[in-house]
Write an enzyme that holds these catalytic residues in place. Sequence first.
Site, short mmCIF file in Angstrom:
data_model
loop_
_atom_site.label_atom_id
_atom_site.label_comp_id
_atom_site.label_asym_id
_atom_site.label_seq_id
_atom_site.Cartn_x
_atom_site.Cartn_y
_atom_site.Cartn_z
N LYS A 1 0.87 -1.18 0.00
CA LYS A 1 0.00 0.00 0.00
C LYS A 1 0.90 1.22 0.00
O LYS A 1 2.02 1.17 0.50
CB LYS A 1 -0.87 0.01 1.27
CG LYS A 1 -2.13 0.83 1.13
CD LYS A 1 -3.21 0.06 0.43
CE LYS A 1 -4.41 0.89 0.10
NZ LYS A 1 -5.55 0.05 -0.31
N ASP B 1 -6.98 4.08 -4.62
CA ASP B 1 -7.66 3.98 -3.32
C ASP B 1 -8.26 5.38 -3.11
O ASP B 1 -8.50 6.09 -4.10
CB ASP B 1 -6.66 3.59 -2.21
CG ASP B 1 -7.34 3.16 -0.92
OD1 ASP B 1 -7.83 2.02 -0.85
OD2 ASP B 1 -7.42 3.98 0.03
P1 NDP Z 1 -12.93 7.66 -3.11
O1 NDP Z 1 -11.86 8.67 -2.94
O2 NDP Z 1 -13.50 7.40 -4.44
O3 NDP Z 1 -14.17 8.03 -2.13
C1 NDP Z 1 -13.98 8.17 -0.77
C2 NDP Z 1 -15.30 8.55 -0.13
O4 NDP Z 1 -15.16 8.47 1.29
C3 NDP Z 1 -15.73 9.96 -0.43
O5 NDP Z 1 -17.13 10.02 -0.37
C4 NDP Z 1 -15.10 10.75 0.71
O6 NDP Z 1 -15.73 11.98 0.99
C5 NDP Z 1 -15.29 9.78 1.86
N1 NDP Z 1 -14.23 9.95 2.86
C6 NDP Z 1 -12.90 9.79 2.67
N2 NDP Z 1 -12.21 10.04 3.78
C7 NDP Z 1 -13.14 10.38 4.70
C8 NDP Z 1 -13.06 10.76 6.05
N3 NDP Z 1 -11.89 10.83 6.70
N4 NDP Z 1 -14.23 11.02 6.71
C9 NDP Z 1 -15.42 10.94 6.06
N5 NDP Z 1 -15.55 10.60 4.78
C10 NDP Z 1 -14.44 10.32 4.11
O7 NDP Z 1 -12.35 6.31 -2.45
P2 NDP Z 1 -12.85 4.82 -2.64
O8 NDP Z 1 -14.32 4.77 -2.84
O9 NDP Z 1 -11.96 4.17 -3.63
O10 NDP Z 1 -12.48 4.18 -1.22
C11 NDP Z 1 -13.41 4.10 -0.14
C12 NDP Z 1 -12.97 3.03 0.83
O11 NDP Z 1 -12.92 1.76 0.14
C13 NDP Z 1 -11.57 3.18 1.44
O12 NDP Z 1 -11.59 2.65 2.75
C14 NDP Z 1 -10.69 2.30 0.55
O13 NDP Z 1 -9.52 1.90 1.21
C15 NDP Z 1 -11.65 1.15 0.30
N6 NDP Z 1 -11.36 0.32 -0.86
C16 NDP Z 1 -11.23 0.84 -2.11
C17 NDP Z 1 -11.01 0.02 -3.20
C18 NDP Z 1 -10.93 0.54 -4.58
O14 NDP Z 1 -10.83 -0.27 -5.50
N7 NDP Z 1 -11.02 1.84 -4.83
C19 NDP Z 1 -10.86 -1.43 -3.02
C20 NDP Z 1 -11.10 -1.90 -1.68
C21 NDP Z 1 -11.33 -1.04 -0.65
P3 NDP Z 1 -15.18 13.36 0.32
O15 NDP Z 1 -15.63 13.32 -1.10
O16 NDP Z 1 -15.80 14.43 1.15
O17 NDP Z 1 -13.68 13.30 0.47
O1 2IT Z 2 -7.90 -1.76 -0.76
C1 2IT Z 2 -7.83 -2.26 -1.91
O2 2IT Z 2 -7.96 -3.47 -2.09
C2 2IT Z 2 -7.61 -1.37 -3.05
N1 2IT Z 2 -7.54 -0.16 -2.85
C3 2IT Z 2 -7.44 -1.93 -4.43
C4 2IT Z 2 -6.05 -2.44 -4.64
C5 2IT Z 2 -5.72 -2.86 -6.05
O3 2IT Z 2 -4.55 -3.19 -6.27
O4 2IT Z 2 -6.60 -2.88 -6.93
#
Ligand code: NDP
Ligand code: 2IT
Length: 450
Positions: free
Chosen positions: A131, A171
Site C-alpha cells: 500500500k 484507493d
Molecule cells: P474515493 O476517494 O472514491 O471516495 C472516498 C469517499 O469516502 C468519499 O465520499 C469521501 O468523501 C469519503 N471519505 C474519505 N475520507 C473520509 C473521512 N476521513 N471522513 C469521512 N468521509 C471520508 O475512495 P474509494 O471509494 O476508492 O475508497 C473508499 C474506501 O474503500 C476506502 O476505505 C478504501 O480503502 C476502500 N477500498 C477501495 C477500493 C478501490 O478499489 N477503490 C478497493 C477496496 C477497498 P469526500 O468526497 O468528502 O472526500
Molecule cells: O484496498 C484495496 O484493495 C484497493 N484499494 C485496491 C487495490 C488494487 O490493487 O486494486
Amino acid sequence: MMARSNILNLSEFMQGLIKRNPGEKEFHQAVEEVAASVIPFINERPQYIENQILERMTEPNRTIIFRVCWEDDRGNIRINRGYRVQFNNAIGPYKGGLRFHPSVNLSILKFLGFEQTFKNSLTTLPMGSGKGGSDFNPKGKSEREIMRFCQAFMTELSKYIGEHLDIPAGDIGVGVREISFMFGQYKRLKNEFTGTLTGKALEFGGSLIRKEATGYGCAYFTEEMLGHQGDSIEGKTCLVSGSGNVAQFTAQKLIHLGGKVITLSDSSGFIHDPDGLNNEKLEYIIDLKTNRRGRISEFAEKFKCKFYKDKKPWSVKGDLAFPCATQNEIELSDAKQLIKNGCKALSEGANMPTTHDAIDALNKAKIIFAPGKAANAGGVSVSGLEMTQNSIRLAWQREELEQRLKNIMHDIHQQCINYGTEKDHIDYVKGANLAGFVKVAKAMLAYGVI
Ligand code: NDP
Ligand code: 2IT
C-alpha cells in the site's frame, strides 16, 4: 534445534508489536483483529510458532518514504511525503492501492498493507501485498496541479515498482485520472509499456469492470452471505456511506439486485432519500463526485431530500449497512443504533470501517458481519485480472470479467465458511483471517528463514 517453541499469548504478542511500532494505532488495530483469530489456530500447529510466521507477517518486507516536491499554479514550491509499504510478497508481487489524503501516515498505510496480505490471499490469485500514497490533498487542486503532483510522485516511486515487483492501483483520492497521470509518467521514465499500474483507462490496458469491481463484489458477497441463510438482498433497505468509487458501485449493484439504497455520504455529512436511489440519481452522483468533484449536499438540493451536516447515516433505519468511506466510521454508538433499528447484516466496502468494540456489539446481537478483507476484495481481484490481460496482451469481454468476479466472491465466501463455521453461525472475521493466513503462511514456511 528450533530456537523457539512455546505458546503465543495475544496480549504479550500485542505488547511486543506496540513496542516495535509505537503510536501506530491503526496498524495495532488491524494486527490485533487478525492475531485474535490466528493465535488460537497456530497454538495448535507448532510449525507456525517455531518459525515465527505471525511475527514475520506483521513486519513489512520493505518501507519506502520519500519527498515529493512540486509546483502549484502560482509558482509556489510545495512539499509532500510519499510512501510505499511493500508488505509481503510470499505468494506474488506486491499489490495494493495508493491513497492521496491529508490524513495519510505510516500507521494508516501499514494497516492497509497488512490487511491487503490476507485479502489478496483470499482472492485465489497470485498477489502479494502493498500500500502507498501521500498526505497530498487533491481537494481544490486544478487538473494541472494534480498532474504535476502525480508526475513528481511517480518520478520517485518508479524506482521501486515494476510489473513483476510491485503493481500499485487506486484507493481514496486516486481514481482513473490520477492513475493515468502516473502511468504516463512511468511509461516515459522507463521507456517501456508494461502493466505496472492497474485501474488504467480502457484505451491503454485498463480492464472492463475494474471501476465497478469493489462495489459489485461487495454486493455479491452480501448476496452470498444472505443466500447461505436462505435470504437475499431483494426488497431490503440499504444504508450506504461514502459517495466515491466503492459507494457508487455498491449502490448500483444493490439496486440491480432489488435493494433500496436510501443513504450516501461524504466528509461533510449524509443524505437520506427515503424513496431510494434509481439510475438517474446514481448517474447524477457519479458525475457530481467523479467529474465535478462537488459536495453530497448538492444531491439533496437537486432531488429535494434531507442533508444532515457532519452526521453519519447509521441512525437511519435500514436492513443492511455498507460502510464505504473510510476507517473507523462505525463506532460503538453507531453499532448500537444499527442494532436498535433491526439491521440484519453489515458488509465492509471500506477497509476497517468498523471499530473492535462495534464489531463485538454486532456479533453479540447476531448481526452478520463481513470484514473488508473478504467483502471488498473484488477490486483487487479485477486488478489481478487486469494484470493477466496485460501479460497476455488481450482484453476480455465484460460478461467474462463479471462472471470471474462473481466466481471469486463465491470462492472467498466458501473459504470463510471452511474456516469460520461455528456451532450456530459463520464467523466471517475468523474465516477470512484464517483462510487468508494459511496460504501465505504455507508459502513462507516453504521458503525457510527469509
Ligand atoms: P474515493 O476517494 O472514491 O471516495 C472516498 C469517499 O469516502 C468519499 O465520499 C469521501 O468523501 C469519503 N471519505 C474519505 N475520507 C473520509 C473521512 N476521513 N471522513 C469521512 N468521509 C471520508 O475512495 P474509494 O471509494 O476508492 O475508497 C473508499 C474506501 O474503500 C476506502 O476505505 C478504501 O480503502 C476502500 N477500498 C477501495 C477500493 C478501490 O478499489 N477503490 C478497493 C477496496 C477497498 P469526500 O468526497 O468528502 O472526500
Ligand atoms: O484496498 C484495496 O484493495 C484497493 N484499494 C485496491 C487495490 C488494487 O490493487 O486494486
